[in-house]
Design a protein around this motif. Structure first.
Motif, mmCIF file in Angstrom:
data_model
loop_
_atom_site.group_PDB
_atom_site.id
_atom_site.type_symbol
_atom_site.label_atom_id
_atom_site.label_comp_id
_atom_site.label_asym_id
_atom_site.label_seq_id
_atom_site.Cartn_x
_atom_site.Cartn_y
_atom_site.Cartn_z
ATOM 1 N N LEU A 1 0.806 -1.221 0.000
ATOM 2 C CA LEU A 1 0.000 0.000 0.000
ATOM 3 C C LEU A 1 0.839 1.272 0.000
ATOM 4 N N LEU A 2 1.999 1.258 0.671
ATOM 5 C CA LEU A 2 2.830 2.464 0.671
ATOM 6 C C LEU A 2 3.347 2.809 -0.731
ATOM 7 N N PRO A 3 3.873 1.847 -1.519
ATOM 8 C CA PRO A 3 4.229 2.183 -2.903
ATOM 9 C C PRO A 3 3.036 2.645 -3.729
ATOM 10 N N LEU A 4 1.872 2.021 -3.499
ATOM 11 C CA LEU A 4 0.691 2.483 -4.223
ATOM 12 C C LEU A 4 0.316 3.906 -3.811
ATOM 13 N N GLY A 5 0.473 4.216 -2.521
ATOM 14 C CA GLY A 5 0.205 5.578 -2.074
ATOM 15 C C GLY A 5 1.165 6.572 -2.694
ATOM 16 N N ALA A 6 2.447 6.197 -2.779
ATOM 17 C CA ALA A 6 3.432 7.081 -3.426
ATOM 18 C C ALA A 6 3.076 7.300 -4.887
ATOM 19 N N VAL A 7 2.630 6.232 -5.553
ATOM 20 C CA VAL A 7 2.220 6.350 -6.954
ATOM 21 C C VAL A 7 1.024 7.278 -7.083
ATOM 22 N N ALA A 8 0.029 7.103 -6.192
ATOM 23 C CA ALA A 8 -1.175 7.925 -6.269
ATOM 24 C C ALA A 8 -0.865 9.392 -6.007
ATOM 25 N N LEU A 9 -0.016 9.670 -5.006
ATOM 26 C CA LEU A 9 0.339 11.058 -4.702
ATOM 27 C C LEU A 9 1.095 11.705 -5.853
ATOM 28 N N ARG A 10 2.032 10.967 -6.441
ATOM 29 C CA ARG A 10 2.820 11.552 -7.526
ATOM 30 C C ARG A 10 1.973 11.713 -8.785
ATOM 31 N N ALA A 11 1.041 10.794 -8.982
ATOM 32 C CA ALA A 11 0.184 10.892 -10.171
ATOM 33 C C ALA A 11 -0.754 12.075 -10.093
ATOM 34 N N GLY A 12 -1.126 12.479 -8.871
ATOM 35 C CA GLY A 12 -2.076 13.582 -8.752
ATOM 36 C C GLY A 12 -1.482 14.871 -8.267
ATOM 37 N N GLY A 13 -0.182 14.858 -7.936
ATOM 38 C CA GLY A 13 0.446 16.062 -7.407
ATOM 39 C C GLY A 13 0.794 17.068 -8.474
ATOM 40 N N PRO A 14 1.058 18.296 -8.111
ATOM 41 C CA PRO A 14 1.357 19.339 -9.075
ATOM 42 C C PRO A 14 2.795 19.302 -9.557
ATOM 43 N N ALA A 15 2.980 19.791 -10.757
ATOM 44 C CA ALA A 15 4.299 20.043 -11.320
ATOM 45 C C ALA A 15 5.190 18.843 -11.344
ATOM 46 N N LEU B 1 -3.123 -9.846 -1.486
ATOM 47 C CA LEU B 1 -3.021 -8.431 -1.862
ATOM 48 C C LEU B 1 -2.029 -8.176 -2.998
ATOM 49 N N PRO B 2 -0.851 -8.821 -3.026
ATOM 50 C CA PRO B 2 0.088 -8.545 -4.124
ATOM 51 C C PRO B 2 -0.435 -8.897 -5.509
ATOM 52 N N LEU B 3 -1.502 -9.693 -5.598
ATOM 53 C CA LEU B 3 -2.054 -10.024 -6.910
ATOM 54 C C LEU B 3 -2.610 -8.798 -7.622
ATOM 55 N N ALA B 4 -2.971 -7.770 -6.853
ATOM 56 C CA ALA B 4 -3.612 -6.596 -7.449
ATOM 57 C C ALA B 4 -2.617 -5.639 -8.085
ATOM 58 N N VAL B 5 -1.322 -5.888 -7.926
ATOM 59 C CA VAL B 5 -0.324 -4.970 -8.483
ATOM 60 C C VAL B 5 0.718 -5.779 -9.244
ATOM 61 N N SER B 6 1.426 -5.108 -10.111
ATOM 62 C CA SER B 6 2.499 -5.751 -10.861
ATOM 63 C C SER B 6 3.841 -5.365 -10.268
ATOM 64 N N ALA B 7 4.882 -6.093 -10.688
ATOM 65 C CA ALA B 7 6.222 -5.795 -10.189
ATOM 66 C C ALA B 7 6.646 -4.389 -10.562
ATOM 67 N N LEU B 8 6.303 -3.962 -11.755
ATOM 68 C CA LEU B 8 6.748 -2.646 -12.203
ATOM 69 C C LEU B 8 6.035 -1.528 -11.452
ATOM 70 N N VAL B 9 4.777 -1.741 -11.087
ATOM 71 C CA VAL B 9 4.068 -0.737 -10.292
ATOM 72 C C VAL B 9 4.689 -0.638 -8.900
ATOM 73 N N LEU B 10 4.965 -1.787 -8.282
ATOM 74 C CA LEU B 10 5.638 -1.759 -6.986
ATOM 75 C C LEU B 10 7.016 -1.105 -7.108
ATOM 76 N N GLY B 11 7.740 -1.446 -8.162
ATOM 77 C CA GLY B 11 9.049 -0.837 -8.361
ATOM 78 C C GLY B 11 8.962 0.667 -8.545
ATOM 79 N N THR B 12 7.940 1.125 -9.273
ATOM 80 C CA THR B 12 7.757 2.566 -9.457
ATOM 81 C C THR B 12 7.506 3.260 -8.127
#
Length: 521
Positions: free
Chosen positions: A30-44, A364-375
């Motif tokens: 969930l923490l990598p997914l949270g980082a992805v979500a914040l960066r995807a919606g953050g400014p600049a 839970l890990p089934l819902a994400v891919s290795a590259l998403v976790l890596g990102t």
């Protein structure tokens, strides 16, 4: 109140490690997914609330299209192959069925090399077409991506559908024969309606998250998947915001596929039979035998020929490998063993704890891919440390997470079975906590532990996902070294590295699996 706590909960195996494992797994996903979500919606940030570019939409469309086509072809081809295996008994049948499981533990990059040896520009097919004066074909682009996905998923679909056929009691076939009723309409089509949609969605999900196939055979504007677009955004464009936005899209696609697969799961409604071997009266006749034999032979040849080409070209290529390949092989083994140890520890802890929360954490890990976790992990560590410095530890963690659902799925029912058979006796002897684990559970779990360890090790050995994001030359693993040799057109050396990778992957799988099956308490 103490009365509300079941006796087995107080006296059974240790449960605290399961809570810790569930919390750690949830945080690591969930923490990598949270980082992805914040960066995807953050400014600049380049993905900052911005709309997807036309190239991104093209990658999404291609990802969905190739996954749907690959799943459809895999199921369509698996139906006659599984039907033939269900209807026939012949010498070597068990070996053919076992072969259907080989691509699952086969390193993807090795299978791609084998497919190139058969269908590539200098492969057997193009050599035959050239000898006949016909135009050559290209495996690169969407045809190669779909072909590779069918290669990997046709055996999986065949095994799933074969189980469906074997679940139909022999008495149903006897009844259909006595009534002179059509077996296909009465028995086989209803079975396929129940089994095929779930199998299709499972393969669709696997094709959504396939990275190594798209990396080696795809590319270009018309054959870029979302996973490949994430890799390009991080590795070449250095646009973490765009990568995060694409990763969020990938997570949404995976969650939709997982939700749909659970929605279409239909339990078996055949009931129990007497366990007799099915005698298929509808399979008699020369034409039926020839047709079934042809389907089995074609499927076996499709799987064996690329593997045979890897062996044939890999043996002379061993001498051409640079010394760095052996160092990469050592790193791959170390990463695989470390990730396997983590996956088994977490899976065992979750299985001992039991309950819905543990089952959810394991899946839970089934819902994400290795590259998403890596990102996500890339976004987390980049402000504090160079990604190159943590390439191997991050790879160990991600590989362990991706192996966890398989290991937990093997261990949870095994723990329940041991407890059901010997739990009351252990209670009467006062075996609780760690003593119960050491004396009762671990001896009874050696076979599934060995198989889970072999599977996790083989999957980690062949991984070409997150390591491609982080690693430099000093951190490359054997699959990455093999990919770089292919990119440098050193195909003989790449074939040698591929043969080494297959030998290590299957050798470690066999070692752990055999050790579990033959261990004695």
């Amino acid at each position: 109140m103490n009365a509300a706590v079941p006796p087995r909960a107080r006296r059974g195996p240790p449960r605290c490690p399961g809570a810790v494992a569930a919390a750690c797994v949830s945080a690591l996903v969930l923490l990598p997914l949270g980082a992805v979500a914040l960066r995807a919606g953050g400014p600049a940030s380049g993905g900052a609330g911005a709309a997807l570019a036309p190239a991104d939409w093209a990658a999404i469309r291609f990802t969905l299209w190739q996954a749907a086509l690959s799943a459809t072809l895999s199921i369509a081809l698996a139906v006659p192959v599984a039907r033939a295996l269900a209807r026939r008994r012949f010498p070597g049948r068990a070996a053919v069925v076992t072969l259907m499981g080989a691509p699952f533990v086969l390193p993807v990059i090795v299978a791609v090399l084998g497919l190139l040896a058969v269908f590539g520009r200098g492969g057997l097919l193009n050599d035959a077409l050239g000898a006949l004066g016909l135009p050559r074909v290209s495996i690169y682009g969407w045809p190669g991506v779909v072909l590779a996905h069918v290669f990997f998923n046709l055996p999986l679909a065949t095994r799933i559908l074969l189980q469906g056929w074997q679940a139909i009691p022999a008495e149903r076939f006897r009844l259909a024969a006595s009534l002179n009723a059509p077996v296909g309409r009465l028995l086989e089509i209803p079975m396929l309606r129940a089994a095929a949609p779930g199998a299709w969605l499972l393969i669709f999900l696997l094709c959504l998250t396939s990275f190594a196939v798209a990396l080696t055979l795809g590319g270009g504007p018309r054959a870029t998947t979302v996973e490949l677009a994430i890799y390009q955004a991080l590795r070449f464009d250095f646009a973490p915001g765009r990568a995060a936005l694409l990763a969020a899209v990938q997570v949404a696609l995976c969650l939709a596929a997982v939700t749909a697969s659970r929605a279409v799961a239909i339990p078996s409604a055949w009931g129990a039979g007497t366990g007799r071997v099915v005698e298929r009266w509808d399979a008699r006749g020369r034409a039926a035998r020839i047709r079934d034999a042809a389907w089995i032979a074609l499927a076996a040849g499709f799987l064996l020929l690329p593997l045979g080409m890897v062996a044939a070209r890999g043996l002379p290529g061993l001498a051409d490998m640079p010394g760095s390949v052996w160092a990469a092989a050592g790193r791959s083994v170390a990463v695989a063993l470390a990730s396997t140890a983590l996956a088994l520890a977490a899976a065992l802890a979750l299985a001992l704890r039991g309950g819905r929360a543990a089952a959810l954490a394991g899946a839970l890990p089934l819902a994400v891919s290795a590259l998403v976790l890596g990102t996500g992990l890339f976004l987390i560590v980049r402000p504090f440390v160079s990604p190159l410095d943590v390439a191997l530890p991050v790879t160990v963690i991600v590989n362990a997470l991706l192996s966890l659902p398989f290991a937990a799925g093997l261990l949870a029912p095994a723990v329940a079975q041991v407890e059901a058979g010997h739990g009351r006796l252990a209670d009467s002897l006062g075996l609780t906590g760690w003593r119960r684990l050491r004396i009762l559970l671990l001896p009874g779990l050696r076979a599934p532990l060995g198989f889970a360890a072999g599977l996790a090790t083989a999957l980690s050995m062949g991984d070409l996902g997150v390591i491609a994001l982080f690693a430099g030359e000093a951190q490359e693993t054997l699959p990455l070294a093999m990919y770089r040799l292919m990119g440098a057109y050193r195909m003989e050396a790449a074939a040698g590295a591929g043969l080494l990778l297959v030998a290590l992957s299957l050798g470690l799988f066999w070692l752990f699996d055999r050790g579990g099956r033959h261990a004695r308490a």
